[in-house]
Design a protein around this motif. Structure first.
Motif, PDB file in Angstrom:
ATOM      1  N   ASN A 277      65.324   0.561  70.133  1.00 51.94           N
ATOM      2  CA  ASN A 277      63.787   0.572  69.661  1.00 51.94           C
ATOM      3  C   ASN A 277      63.690   1.295  68.194  1.00 51.94           C
ATOM      4  OD1 ASN A 277      61.801   1.611  72.768  1.00 51.94           O
ATOM      5  ND2 ASN A 277      62.807  -0.428  72.028  1.00 51.94           N
ATOM      6  N   LYS A 279      61.119   3.302  66.146  1.00 49.84           N
ATOM      7  CA  LYS A 279      59.748   4.124  66.165  1.00 49.84           C
ATOM      8  C   LYS A 279      58.838   3.579  67.422  1.00 49.84           C
ATOM      9  CE  LYS A 279      59.257   4.513  61.187  1.00 49.84           C
ATOM     10  NZ  LYS A 279      59.049   3.823  60.194  1.00 49.84           N
ATOM     11  N   GLY A 280      59.658   3.437  68.408  1.00 49.55           N
ATOM     12  CA  GLY A 280      59.225   3.296  69.760  1.00 49.55           C
ATOM     13  C   GLY A 280      58.861   1.722  70.070  1.00 49.55           C
ATOM     14  N   GLN A 281      59.537   1.004  69.027  1.00 47.52           N
ATOM     15  CA  GLN A 281      59.038  -0.405  69.458  1.00 47.52           C
ATOM     16  C   GLN A 281      60.453  -1.195  69.390  1.00 47.52           C
ATOM     17  OE1 GLN A 281      56.790  -2.188  66.136  1.00 47.52           O
ATOM     18  NE2 GLN A 281      55.380  -3.378  67.488  1.00 47.52           N
ATOM     19  N   LYS A 282      60.633  -2.028  70.023  1.00 42.73           N
ATOM     20  CA  LYS A 282      61.705  -3.146  70.340  1.00 42.73           C
ATOM     21  C   LYS A 282      62.322  -3.540  68.957  1.00 42.73           C
ATOM     22  CE  LYS A 282      63.063  -7.395  72.503  1.00 42.73           C
ATOM     23  NZ  LYS A 282      62.544  -8.272  73.422  1.00 42.73           N
ATOM     24  N   LYS A 317      67.956   2.864  79.859  1.00 40.62           N
ATOM     25  CA  LYS A 317      66.880   3.352  79.144  1.00 40.62           C
ATOM     26  C   LYS A 317      66.708   3.004  77.694  1.00 40.62           C
ATOM     27  CE  LYS A 317      66.260   7.690  81.561  1.00 40.62           C
ATOM     28  NZ  LYS A 317      66.223   9.201  81.482  1.00 40.62           N
ATOM     29  N   PRO A 318      65.445   2.755  77.242  1.00 40.99           N
ATOM     30  CA  PRO A 318      65.322   2.511  75.781  1.00 40.99           C
ATOM     31  C   PRO A 318      66.307   3.660  74.742  1.00 40.99           C
ATOM     32  CG  PRO A 318      63.283   3.074  76.609  1.00 40.99           C
ATOM     33  CD  PRO A 318      64.325   3.220  77.859  1.00 40.99           C
ATOM     34  N   ASP A 320      66.204   4.695  70.814  1.00 39.24           N
ATOM     35  CA  ASP A 320      65.406   5.014  69.730  1.00 39.24           C
ATOM     36  C   ASP A 320      66.606   4.916  68.569  1.00 39.24           C
ATOM     37  OD1 ASP A 320      62.585   4.763  69.291  1.00 39.24           O
ATOM     38  OD2 ASP A 320      63.049   6.233  67.864  1.00 39.24           O
ATOM     39  N   THR A 322      67.095   5.730  64.624  1.00 39.71           N
ATOM     40  CA  THR A 322      66.508   6.284  63.447  1.00 39.71           C
ATOM     41  C   THR A 322      67.788   6.629  62.402  1.00 39.71           C
ATOM     42  OG1 THR A 322      66.600   8.487  64.152  1.00 39.71           O
ATOM     43  CG2 THR A 322      64.562   7.313  64.128  1.00 39.71           C
ATOM     44  N   SER A 325      69.112   9.913  63.870  1.00 41.99           N
ATOM     45  CA  SER A 325      69.840  10.004  64.922  1.00 41.99           C
ATOM     46  C   SER A 325      71.198   9.569  64.844  1.00 41.99           C
ATOM     47  CB  SER A 325      69.097   9.329  66.073  1.00 41.99           C
ATOM     48  OG  SER A 325      68.918   8.208  65.770  1.00 41.99           O
TER      49      SER A 325
END
Length: 506
Positions: A277, A279-282, A317-318, A320, A322, A325
């Motif tokens: 993901n 920002k929380g989006q795929k 799990k997804p 994220d 960035t 990270s």
RNA sequence: GGCGGCAUGGCCAAGCGGUAAGGCAGAGGAUUGCAAAUCCUUUAUCCCCAGUUCGAAUCUGGGUGCCGCCUCCA
């Protein structure tokens, strides 16, 4: 099956995976003892791969390496979808052909996956090379009365399949309602049921096509996998892999076709990896929020950083993404890597070359570490837990490296030298089992793109040393900053010795 | 609307009924011409409510919030 390396002193939990088919964690038992057949859904080759693909193939590479480490014989097959609308569109745009576009992207795929240290599959079938088995399979389904021809298309009839929906947990009546209006009109008219899916699509005028008894056309997306699995691995396989976005409709349809044709269960285990993901989006091509593997590697992110980034989260799990990270992982990887390299640097000094690493003689503390690692991995590939063991193993080695660097007088006997030797060997072995150690990488000098030659660097260091001796720190710092602009970082050690290293962004 | 998943310190993330792994960042210290790097030390009661239990982050019920799939997709 070779002897397993699992000689630990505590009870180990059995190897188990979360099976999408049952949505439960199940103990894994291969169909043929000691042998495992795996089919992994590959990519549609119309463009470069992004981080989402990297996650998927890194995770499955870790699964494969770990199974090999456990002593299994693994046959791993992964396909290339080289017949597809997106490839056709790209070819049209570029004024080239479907073959040209797919060949180019297959080469790019290999380049990226090789760079990421992903083992090449044992076989990589392409849809265009499997047309005979695809057409045969479609005919079989027609003969069995579960597929029907309509205007040159061939469709699979889901009403003939009582178990349809078992993988994705769908109920046909609600699906039907929701599919309304989402299917192209001409297609809807040709189908008996809106959920029926194409096994063979007739070619539109001017479109690339392949001959068949139903007329010129091309195979539907799902059928190629069913055909390839059977041809390469047989009617029932141990494990089928893919991204969670493939559960429906792709894998559901694959099951329907294969099981209708063979009257046998397609795969005992279905494992699916979570999405990357942003920002929380795929992360996806259509949203445009993707980073290609190529661009990440070219910006200086190391393949091992990417591997560790992926392994820090559980595969289902997804995850994220960035820049922060990724940077955090990069820093973490450097620390672990310094411990992995420890033996390569200090083995002579510590007289490790005179020692023999014997698994059975591991002291209890190390056996416990090993058990925790194996138990984590056996528990549905808990790579995050496994990584924590690696970090714990690395700590004393990093401390010792610091002491050696400071030239502290060390008594090799008081050092528990053999224990450290075993620790390092265990660390390297466990890291290798999930692809986090590569001897070639450890010993080779890094590739320095767009940087200085070694002589230039050495010369600059010498100049700086002179400046430092003259207390001209301004000049010394200037030289350091200059090298920094070329990604060369200086490390002042004891006794006026200066080391350097190539240090791109992350 | 249907199906599935997730919620743990500043950030990422394990944990699967017995008293919160690990990484990053932060703080303090060692080291240093200053740095960088490195090493040492250090930081939580787990979204809310109600239950089960001697005991729950972990089980049950009810909320709240987020995400994926249902259209091509790793």
């Amino acid at each position: 099956m070779k002897e397993t390396p699992l000689n630990t002193n505590s009870k180990l939990i059995p190897l188990s995976f979360t099976n999408t088919l049952t949505r439960k964690k199940e103990i894994f038992v291969p169909i043929i003892p000691g042998k495992i057949s795996i089919y992994c859904c590959g990519v549609t080759v119309y463009d470069l791969c992004h981080l989402g693909h990297a996650r998927s193939y890194i995770v499955w590479d870790v699964l494969r390496r770990y199974l090999l480490w456990l002593g299994y014989e693994v046959r791993f097959v992964q396909n290339f979808t080289d017949i597809d609308d997106k490839i056709l569109n790209k070819a049209f745009k570029e004024g080239s052909t479907m073959q040209e576009v797919s060949s180019k992207n297959i080469a790019a795929f290999h380049k990226d996956m090789d760079a990421l240290g992903i083992l090449r599959p044992d076989s990589m079938p392409r849809a265009t090379k499997c047309l005979d088995s695809i057409r045969d399979l479609i005919s079989e389904l027609q003969d069995k009365g579960v597929a029907y021809e309509s205007h040159g298309d061939v469709y699979f009839s889901i009403s003939s399949c009582s178990e349809y929906g078992k993988l994705s947990g769908r109920d046909l009546t609600t699906q039907q309602k929701n599919a309304d209006g989402r299917i192209e009109k001409h297609e809807e008219e040709r189908k008996r049921n809106v959920l029926d899916f194409a096994l063979w699509k007739s070619a539109k005028p001017g479109e690339a096509s392949f001959p068949s008894s139903w007329g010129p056309g091309r195979p539907g997306w799902h059928i190629e996998c069913s055909a390839m699995v059977r041809e390469e691995l047989g009617e029932t396989i141990d494990i089928h892999l893919g991204g969670s976005d493939l559960v429906f409709p792709h894998h559901e349809n694959e099951i329907a076709q294969s099981e209708a044709a063979n009257d046998k269960e397609l795969a005992h285990f279905w494992l699916h990896n979570g999405m990357v993901n942003v920002k929380g989006q795929k992360m996806s091509k259509s949203i445009g929020n993707f980073k290609t593997i190529r661009s990440l590697l070219e910006s200086g992110v190391s393949p091992m950083t990417l591997r560790m980034f992926v392994l820090q989260a559980h595969y289902r799990k997804p995850l994220d993404f960035t820049d922060e990270s990724l940077l955090a992982t990069s820093t973490g990887w450097k620390g672990l890597n310094s411990a992995l390299n420890f033996g390569n640097i200090y083995s002579k000094l510590l007289e490790w070359n005179k020692m023999n690493f014997v698994q059975d003689e591991l002291e209890d503390k190390l056996k416990n570490s090993k058990s925790r690692f194996v138990n984590s991995m056996n528990d549905d590939l808990n790579t995050s837990g496994a990584l924590s063991v690696l970090f714990e193993l690395s700590k004393p080695l990093r401390s010792l490296a610091k002491k050696l660097e400071l030239n502290e007088q060390l008594d090799l006997n008081k050092l528990e030298n053999f224990s450290l030797f075993s620790r390092w060997n265990l660390l390297v072995e466990l890291a290798s089992s999930i692809g986090l150690y590569n001897e070639d990488d450890a010993t080779s000098t890094p590739l320095m793109a767009n940087s200085l030659k070694e002589e230039q660097i050495e010369k600059a260091i010498l100049e700086r040393k002179v400046a430092k001796n003259n207390k001209d720190f301004q000049k010394a710092d200037k030289i350091r900053d200059f090298l920094k602009t070329h990604d060369i970082e200086l490390l002042d050690k004891k006794d006026g010795i200066t080391h350097w290293r190539y240090e791109p962004r992350s």
